[in-house]
Design an enzyme around this catalytic site. Sequence first.
Site, PDB file in Angstrom:
ATOM      1  N   SER A  70       0.833  -1.210   0.000  1.00 15.19           N
ATOM      2  CA  SER A  70       0.000   0.000   0.000  1.00 15.19           C
ATOM      3  C   SER A  70       0.865   1.256   0.000  1.00 15.19           C
ATOM      4  O   SER A  70       0.573   2.223  -0.715  1.00 15.19           O
ATOM      5  CB  SER A  70      -0.935   0.005   1.213  1.00 15.19           C
ATOM      6  N   GLN A 177      -0.812  -8.995  -6.378  1.00 11.95           N
ATOM      7  CA  GLN A 177      -1.353 -10.354  -6.470  1.00 11.95           C
ATOM      8  C   GLN A 177      -0.614 -11.235  -7.476  1.00 11.95           C
ATOM      9  O   GLN A 177      -0.796 -12.445  -7.488  1.00 11.95           O
ATOM     10  CB  GLN A 177      -2.838 -10.297  -6.843  1.00 11.95           C
ATOM     11  N   HIS A 197       4.477 -10.205   1.511  1.00  9.90           N
ATOM     12  CA  HIS A 197       3.637 -11.167   2.222  1.00  9.90           C
ATOM     13  C   HIS A 197       2.600 -11.863   1.343  1.00  9.90           C
ATOM     14  O   HIS A 197       1.857 -12.720   1.831  1.00  9.90           O
ATOM     15  CB  HIS A 197       2.962 -10.512   3.428  1.00  9.90           C
ATOM     16  N   THR A 233      14.974   3.944   8.723  1.00  6.75           N
ATOM     17  CA  THR A 233      15.918   2.833   8.632  1.00  6.75           C
ATOM     18  C   THR A 233      15.236   1.621   8.025  1.00  6.75           C
ATOM     19  O   THR A 233      14.164   1.212   8.469  1.00  6.75           O
ATOM     20  CB  THR A 233      16.457   2.479  10.031  1.00  6.75           C
ATOM     21  N   CYS A 320      -7.975  -5.587   3.460  1.00  3.69           N
ATOM     22  CA  CYS A 320      -7.716  -4.170   3.761  1.00  3.69           C
ATOM     23  C   CYS A 320      -9.000  -3.390   4.010  1.00  3.69           C
ATOM     24  O   CYS A 320      -8.961  -2.261   4.472  1.00  3.69           O
ATOM     25  CB  CYS A 320      -6.943  -3.524   2.605  1.00  3.69           C
TER      26      CYS A 320
END
Length: 375
Positions: A70, A177, A197, A233, A320
């Site tokens: 996102s 996707q 992920h 970082t 989401c």
Amino acid sequence: MIYFDYSATTPMSPVALETYNRVAKDFFANSRSLHNLGLQSDDILTLSRQTIANILNAHTNEVYFTGSGSEATFLALTGLAFSMKQKGTTIITTEGEHHSVIQALNYLKQFGFTILYVPVNEYGQVTIDNLKATITPDTILVSIAHANSEIGTIQDLTALGTLLAELDILFHSDCVQTFGKMEIPIHLLASASVTAHKCYGPKGVGATYLSKKIPWTSFFHGTTHEFGFRPGTVDVPGIAAFAAGVEEYTPLAGAEMKRLGTLREMIEEEFKEHDNLFFEGHPKKRLPFHLAIRVKGIEGQLVMLELNRKGFAISTGSACRVGESEPPRTLISIGRKQHEAHELIRITLGRWTTEEEVRMFINTFKQILKDLKGV
């Protein structure tokens, strides 16, 4: 619990987990530090960037790591839009895009950008004719996802990208996707968003591809991290795990997509004659592991809860958007009414899905359909 929600997230692979643990333990230093430990961390970061670039068929200096898919989308769209504002202010997308795209474009409206929505066909596809009809003289950017997370339809990025290249219009695609699973025509894109992920890596790590030929403006003025693209970082262990996981999976993806497509077809075959079940999305040009189903007259949330009670984890659309009362945007965009859109359930298969689990799901789903008003 049997997991059938791989489009929401995937479990980390053993290779990704092992890589994360080792890098977090042995290469924990800040990659911007100038001592030897920092330089070692920077080497890991550089190698990981090269791995992601190779999978994308991109150059190393075209990959920027982010905190999520996102965020990758937001920074890409704002960076491209602001850099092109002198040329024009119209951006085109679809009503069925991921929430991160809609959020980014809504943000840009307050800076004078106009957002136009290209109509899609009954399967959620953007046709060349519809895109041509939507483009205006001051269109600078188009954002269309490679594959829709709610109904599984795959867009023809090659055809769309060829048209936009001819018209000198930038093309961004949310490839969350599809990255690591199928080929992305990166040469036709100004930008793409990916995440770890969804391809067996850790959460909290994403990446933006930005063509080195295209100018962009940093949302965070004055930052030096990620070549000025994003402050903070970087998570070297997470990025290394991302690279290791997708590098391991990509060579397996062709055979795996075929296997999962066969398992998906097993489910379709069992329910294709059911009068009260409707399959959404394109029947062929779709994510092989993805099923979008509506049960007529039954809210998807009820079906999801019943399946959860029986030991199956599925979803009712994009994770989401959980907690919102609005129905899936994609179904509204293809002409479904509000109550029909609320009927959606999404079943997505993955690396550790077995044929036995699919058969168990079929039997369980049949029983639930009988229990719910005899449908």
